[in-house]
Design an enzyme around this catalytic site. Structure first.
Site, PDB file in Angstrom:
ATOM      1  N   GLU A  21       0.811  -1.213   0.000  1.00 37.48           N
ATOM      2  CA  GLU A  21       0.000   0.000   0.000  1.00 37.48           C
ATOM      3  C   GLU A  21       0.850   1.272   0.000  1.00 37.48           C
ATOM      4  O   GLU A  21       0.399   2.338   0.411  1.00 37.48           O
ATOM      5  CB  GLU A  21      -0.938  -0.021   1.208  1.00 37.48           C
ATOM      6  N   SER A 153      -6.563  -2.686   2.720  1.00 33.47           N
ATOM      7  CA  SER A 153      -7.002  -2.206   1.411  1.00 33.47           C
ATOM      8  C   SER A 153      -7.409  -3.316   0.455  1.00 33.47           C
ATOM      9  O   SER A 153      -7.188  -3.242  -0.740  1.00 33.47           O
ATOM     10  CB  SER A 153      -5.914  -1.337   0.768  1.00 33.47           C
ATOM     11  N   TYR A 224      -9.764   3.566  -4.569  1.00 33.35           N
ATOM     12  CA  TYR A 224      -8.808   4.620  -4.857  1.00 33.35           C
ATOM     13  C   TYR A 224      -8.673   5.017  -6.327  1.00 33.35           C
ATOM     14  O   TYR A 224      -8.017   5.999  -6.629  1.00 33.35           O
ATOM     15  CB  TYR A 224      -7.421   4.206  -4.336  1.00 33.35           C
ATOM     16  N   ARG A 263     -11.431   3.546  12.055  1.00 33.14           N
ATOM     17  CA  ARG A 263     -12.582   3.473  11.154  1.00 33.14           C
ATOM     18  C   ARG A 263     -13.005   2.014  11.052  1.00 33.14           C
ATOM     19  O   ARG A 263     -12.205   1.166  10.655  1.00 33.14           O
ATOM     20  CB  ARG A 263     -12.224   4.013   9.760  1.00 33.14           C
ATOM     21  N   ASP A 265     -15.610  -1.005   9.659  1.00 34.44           N
ATOM     22  CA  ASP A 265     -16.490  -1.360   8.553  1.00 34.44           C
ATOM     23  C   ASP A 265     -17.544  -2.357   9.026  1.00 34.44           C
ATOM     24  O   ASP A 265     -17.244  -3.285   9.797  1.00 34.44           O
ATOM     25  CB  ASP A 265     -15.682  -1.981   7.414  1.00 34.44           C
ATOM     26  N   GLU A 277     -14.188  -5.215  10.149  1.00 36.12           N
ATOM     27  CA  GLU A 277     -12.829  -4.961  10.615  1.00 36.12           C
ATOM     28  C   GLU A 277     -12.699  -3.512  11.061  1.00 36.12           C
ATOM     29  O   GLU A 277     -13.570  -2.679  10.786  1.00 36.12           O
ATOM     30  CB  GLU A 277     -11.803  -5.255   9.521  1.00 36.12           C
ATOM     31  N   ASN A 279      -9.851  -0.275  11.053  1.00 35.40           N
ATOM     32  CA  ASN A 279      -8.589   0.277  10.546  1.00 35.40           C
ATOM     33  C   ASN A 279      -8.086   1.325  11.528  1.00 35.40           C
ATOM     34  O   ASN A 279      -8.797   2.286  11.831  1.00 35.40           O
ATOM     35  CB  ASN A 279      -8.807   0.930   9.180  1.00 35.40           C
ATOM     36  N   GLY A 283      -7.203   5.792   5.501  1.00 31.48           N
ATOM     37  CA  GLY A 283      -6.622   6.565   4.408  1.00 31.48           C
ATOM     38  C   GLY A 283      -6.910   8.050   4.553  1.00 31.48           C
ATOM     39  O   GLY A 283      -7.960   8.455   5.050  1.00 31.48           O
TER      40      GLY A 283
END
Length: 319
Positions: A21, A153, A224, A263, A265, A277, A279, A283
């Site tokens: 990443e 990602s 992205y 963050r 999900d 999950e 994060n 990003g």
């Protein structure tokens, strides 16, 4: 900012590295550099851990703090945090333990379940295990996701819709990690919920991930690269599910021991939100979700959020 005024502070923004990443991380780092400069920090430098003199420069750069904008292996798994602690440099975000726990999807699921957060049924496999496809399918069903335990990602993830595709998907995931998760596909609306704060935290406006016709899930290309509209804020879900998802995101943040930001999900199923999950380093690119959530609040602006994350890091170090 703690003992140092913003205009006198030297901040290292760590971005790049050698993970899969890297490019995303560099884009995040560039946005953070600009935000910190706008917030009034006197010296902000993007520092790439992949450079030959990285450790020497970090140790001798007289940096007052480091903003971690590294995604994936080396950044979100606690390794860079461990180095910064050894060097005595305050850093943003979660500490070594919380980062490692969140990065390991198998371990984080155990912590979610312990905290009463709904999770998808699944099976964990380790390299060298005997793989019984029928036994796995009895737990997860024919439609499932296969993913490396530690990655980010959407790298290495396969959406499996037929029994004969399960074993190849598992073998593919093992090329990314020595531990693999197979999880039931939960039907519903995909959302993500940012959490921000120090000793007290708040859930940000919820993002709804819009299904793309040519994408089976919210993969790297869609996140992205796709120019299409891929999400909307606020999420179009019921008030009860909205409040529940925000509460669960804060609970996940605390269960993992996160700090500053995270963050999480979810899939909002017929029975309510199910966590996927968390994060610990979301990003920060132009198309990333966390900055967009900040823009949709009525009391937060991205440069000041970045600045406060640095100041929280210094305060934590001083304590």
């Amino acid at each position: 900012m703690g003992l140092v005024a913003r205009e006198d502070a030297r901040i290292a923004v760590l971005a790049g590295g050698s993970s899969s990443e890297r490019d995303i991380s560099l884009a995040s780092g560039g946005n953070v550099v600009a935000a910190l400069q706008e917030a009034g920090f006197g010296y902000v430098e993007l520092v790439d851990p992949a450079s030959d003199d990285f450790v020497h420069h970090l140790a001798d750069g007289s940096f007052d703090a480091a903003f971690i904008a590294m995604h994936g292996a080396g950044g979100e798994d606690g390794k860079i945090q461990s180095l910064l602690e050894y060097l005595g440099i305050p850093y943003t975000g979660s500490d070594v333990t919380a980062s490692a726990c969140a990065a390991d999807k198998d371990l984080s699921k155990l912590l979610y379940a312990r905290a009463g957060i709904p999770i998808a049924p699944g099976v964990t496999l380790k390299q060298g295990d005997t793989i019984d496809v029928d036994e796995i399918l009895s737990v997860v069903g024919e439609k499932c996701f296969v993913k490396p335990a530690v990655n980010g990602s959407s790298y290495g993830i396969t959406y499996v819709k037929r029994a004969e595709d399960l074993l190849p998907a598992i073998e593919y995931a093992f090329t990314f990690d020595t531990k693999v998760l197979v999880e039931r596909k939960v039907e519903g609306v995909e959302i993500t919920v940012g959490v921000y704060g120090g000793s007290s935290v708040e859930a940000l406006p919820i993002v709804e991930i819009l299904q793309q016709e040519d994408a089976e899930f919210f993969d790297l290309r869609v996140k992205y690269i796709s120019p299409d509209k891929i999400h909307r804020i606020p999420a179009q879900i019921s008030e009860a599910d909205y409040a529940r998802a925000q509460e669960l995101a804060c609970r996940a943040h605390r269960a993992l021991g996160c700090f500053g930001l995270s963050r999480s999900d979810f899939i909002v199923s017929a029975d309510g939100p199910v966590i996927l999950e968390t994060n610990t380093i979301p990003g920060m690119t132009d198309t990333s979700l966390f900055p967009d959530e900040i823009r949709h609040t009525d009391h937060l602006v991205f440069p000041e959020v970045c600045a406060s994350l640095v100041e929280m890091a210094v305060e934590r170090s001083e304590q």
